[in-house]
Design a protein around this motif. Structure first.
Motif, PDB file in Angstrom:
ATOM      1  N   THR A  53       3.570  -9.581   2.136  1.00  0.00           N
ATOM      2  CA  THR A  53       4.466 -10.738   2.119  1.00  0.00           C
ATOM      3  C   THR A  53       4.269 -11.540   0.845  1.00  0.00           C
ATOM      4  N   TRP A  54       5.394 -11.882   0.212  1.00  0.00           N
ATOM      5  CA  TRP A  54       5.401 -12.732  -0.977  1.00  0.00           C
ATOM      6  C   TRP A  54       6.203 -13.990  -0.666  1.00  0.00           C
ATOM      7  N   THR A  55       5.903 -15.062  -1.404  1.00  0.00           N
ATOM      8  CA  THR A  55       6.621 -16.317  -1.240  1.00  0.00           C
ATOM      9  C   THR A  55       6.668 -17.072  -2.564  1.00  0.00           C
ATOM     10  N   LEU A  56       7.585 -17.999  -2.652  1.00  0.00           N
ATOM     11  CA  LEU A  56       7.634 -18.902  -3.794  1.00  0.00           C
ATOM     12  C   LEU A  56       7.049 -20.260  -3.421  1.00  0.00           C
ATOM     13  N   ASP A  57       7.377 -20.733  -2.222  1.00  0.00           N
ATOM     14  CA  ASP A  57       7.025 -22.091  -1.824  1.00  0.00           C
ATOM     15  C   ASP A  57       6.163 -22.180  -0.578  1.00  0.00           C
ATOM     16  N   GLY A  58       5.759 -21.060  -0.012  1.00  0.00           N
ATOM     17  CA  GLY A  58       5.002 -21.041   1.238  1.00  0.00           C
ATOM     18  C   GLY A  58       5.762 -20.253   2.281  1.00  0.00           C
ATOM     19  N   GLU A  59       5.027 -19.559   3.119  1.00  0.00           N
ATOM     20  CA  GLU A  59       5.620 -18.637   4.089  1.00  0.00           C
ATOM     21  C   GLU A  59       6.642 -19.294   5.006  1.00  0.00           C
ATOM     22  N   GLN A  60       6.445 -20.541   5.375  1.00  0.00           N
ATOM     23  CA  GLN A  60       7.401 -21.212   6.267  1.00  0.00           C
ATOM     24  C   GLN A  60       8.699 -21.592   5.562  1.00  0.00           C
ATOM     25  N   LEU A  61       8.659 -21.652   4.221  1.00  0.00           N
ATOM     26  CA  LEU A  61       9.843 -22.070   3.476  1.00  0.00           C
ATOM     27  C   LEU A  61      10.654 -20.897   2.941  1.00  0.00           C
ATOM     28  N   ASN A  62       9.986 -19.814   2.591  1.00  0.00           N
ATOM     29  CA  ASN A  62      10.676 -18.591   2.171  1.00  0.00           C
ATOM     30  C   ASN A  62       9.671 -17.463   2.150  1.00  0.00           C
ATOM     31  N   ASP A  63      10.074 -16.313   2.665  1.00  0.00           N
ATOM     32  CA  ASP A  63       9.176 -15.169   2.585  1.00  0.00           C
ATOM     33  C   ASP A  63       9.929 -13.873   2.394  1.00  0.00           C
ATOM     34  N   VAL A  64       9.343 -13.051   1.548  1.00  0.00           N
ATOM     35  CA  VAL A  64       9.826 -11.699   1.306  1.00  0.00           C
ATOM     36  C   VAL A  64       8.783 -10.785   1.910  1.00  0.00           C
ATOM     37  N   THR A  65       9.207  -9.894   2.789  1.00  0.00           N
ATOM     38  CA  THR A  65       8.267  -8.938   3.373  1.00  0.00           C
ATOM     39  C   THR A  65       8.690  -7.537   2.966  1.00  0.00           C
ATOM     40  N   PHE A  66       7.720  -6.801   2.455  1.00  0.00           N
ATOM     41  CA  PHE A  66       7.913  -5.412   2.056  1.00  0.00           C
ATOM     42  C   PHE A  66       7.354  -4.519   3.149  1.00  0.00           C
ATOM     43  N   PHE A  67       8.128  -3.536   3.547  1.00  0.00           N
ATOM     44  CA  PHE A  67       7.687  -2.522   4.504  1.00  0.00           C
ATOM     45  C   PHE A  67       7.626  -1.217   3.711  1.00  0.00           C
ATOM     46  N   GLY A  68       6.423  -0.758   3.411  1.00  0.00           N
ATOM     47  CA  GLY A  68       6.229   0.344   2.481  1.00  0.00           C
ATOM     48  C   GLY A  68       6.038   1.699   3.122  1.00  0.00           C
ATOM     49  N   GLY A  69       7.095   2.272   3.626  1.00  0.00           N
ATOM     50  CA  GLY A  69       7.007   3.619   4.169  1.00  0.00           C
ATOM     51  C   GLY A  69       6.422   3.656   5.567  1.00  0.00           C
ATOM     52  N   LYS A 128       0.834  -1.211   0.000  1.00  0.00           N
ATOM     53  CA  LYS A 128       0.000   0.000   0.000  1.00  0.00           C
ATOM     54  C   LYS A 128       0.865   1.257   0.000  1.00  0.00           C
ATOM     55  N   SER A 129       1.865   1.279  -0.898  1.00  0.00           N
ATOM     56  CA  SER A 129       2.820   2.382  -0.920  1.00  0.00           C
ATOM     57  C   SER A 129       3.237   2.695  -2.346  1.00  0.00           C
ATOM     58  N   SER A 130       4.165   3.613  -2.476  1.00  0.00           N
ATOM     59  CA  SER A 130       4.710   3.962  -3.785  1.00  0.00           C
ATOM     60  C   SER A 130       5.901   3.074  -4.149  1.00  0.00           C
ATOM     61  N   LEU A 131       6.208   2.095  -3.321  1.00  0.00           N
ATOM     62  CA  LEU A 131       7.280   1.144  -3.585  1.00  0.00           C
ATOM     63  C   LEU A 131       6.797   0.137  -4.629  1.00  0.00           C
ATOM     64  N   THR A 132       7.590  -0.034  -5.699  1.00  0.00           N
ATOM     65  CA  THR A 132       7.243  -1.014  -6.724  1.00  0.00           C
ATOM     66  C   THR A 132       8.411  -1.958  -6.958  1.00  0.00           C
ATOM     67  N   VAL A 133       8.086  -3.145  -7.399  1.00  0.00           N
ATOM     68  CA  VAL A 133       9.070  -4.129  -7.826  1.00  0.00           C
ATOM     69  C   VAL A 133       8.564  -4.780  -9.110  1.00  0.00           C
ATOM     70  N   THR A 134       9.498  -5.319  -9.888  1.00  0.00           N
ATOM     71  CA  THR A 134       9.145  -6.049 -11.104  1.00  0.00           C
ATOM     72  C   THR A 134       9.759  -7.434 -10.986  1.00  0.00           C
ATOM     73  N   PRO A 135       8.943  -8.439 -10.686  1.00  0.00           N
ATOM     74  CA  PRO A 135       9.485  -9.785 -10.466  1.00  0.00           C
ATOM     75  C   PRO A 135      10.198 -10.355 -11.700  1.00  0.00           C
ATOM     76  N   THR A 136      11.301 -11.047 -11.444  1.00  0.00           N
ATOM     77  CA  THR A 136      12.019 -11.720 -12.523  1.00  0.00           C
ATOM     78  C   THR A 136      11.549 -13.167 -12.664  1.00  0.00           C
ATOM     79  N   ARG A 137      10.629 -13.552 -11.813  1.00  0.00           N
ATOM     80  CA  ARG A 137       9.923 -14.838 -11.911  1.00  0.00           C
ATOM     81  C   ARG A 137       8.596 -14.660 -11.186  1.00  0.00           C
TER      82      ARG A 137
END
Length: 186
Positions: free
Chosen positions: A50-66, A26-35
């Motif tokens: 929060t984004w994941t490839l295989d499930g939150e317990q296996l890998n998670d990317v968390t964005f903090f938007g401002g 919910k911010s002006s932060l943007t990303v362009t996924p390479t997959r």
């Protein structure tokens, strides 16, 4: 009956496709996924995602938007019993790793948390900080993490990646780095 089987929109997951720019947290932060990445529907804070490839317990990317001054990184479970540290106007970039550490210890119940490296970087076209860390979660599983952060116009922008140290971290960290390399403020 169909309505009972459909998750409420607040908890719906979303697919972010390779090559398609996405505004996050919910911010002006943007990303362009390479997959392709999956966005989890449940938010741990007003300005998180929060984004994941295989499930939150296996890998998670968390964005903090401002994150605004005076606010914690994530929503407090109990302001009285388990208050979280706050990002403040006087918080320095060098203090961001400690802010994440104190938040993780309280929010995730982590008994151990160790920052393993810290270095200055350019992030979002501003002075930033890169740091790596390890912690043990409530399940006694050791996780590795990396983060990039910058303070822009008195707001904290940060992207973190966490995965189990054994196997998953090494498998996915390059995908996280590619994603974080595309981060921009619009």
């Amino acid at each position: 009956i169909t309505l009972l089987l459909t998750p409420p929109p607040a908890f719906a997951h979303k697919l972010h496709k390779q090559g398609e720019a996405a505004a996050v947290a919910k911010s002006s932060l943007t990303v362009t996924p390479t997959r392709d990445w999956n966005q989890l529907g449940l938010r741990i804070g007003k300005k998180t995602e929060t984004w994941t490839l295989d499930g939150e317990q296996l890998n998670d990317v968390t964005f903090f938007g401002g994150i605004d001054a005076g606010n914690p990184l994530v929503k407090e479970k109990s302001k009285k019993r388990e208050p979280l540290p706050k990002f403040t106007k006087s918080t320095l970039l060098a203090e961001v790793p400690e802010l994440l550490e104190r938040t993780t210890r309280t929010y995730k119940g982590s008994g151990s948390f160790q920052v393993t490296s810290v270095e200055p970087i350019r992030f979002l076209d501003h002075e930033g900080v890169f740091f790596s860390y390890e912690f043990t979660d409530e399940d006694q599983l050791t996780r590795k993490g990396e983060a990039r952060a910058a303070i822009v116009e008195s707001k904290l922008y940060m992207i973190t990646f966490e995965a189990p140290r054994l196997s998953y971290f090494g498998k996915v960290v390059a995908d996280f780095r590619s994603l974080a390399d595309t981060a921009k403020l619009q």
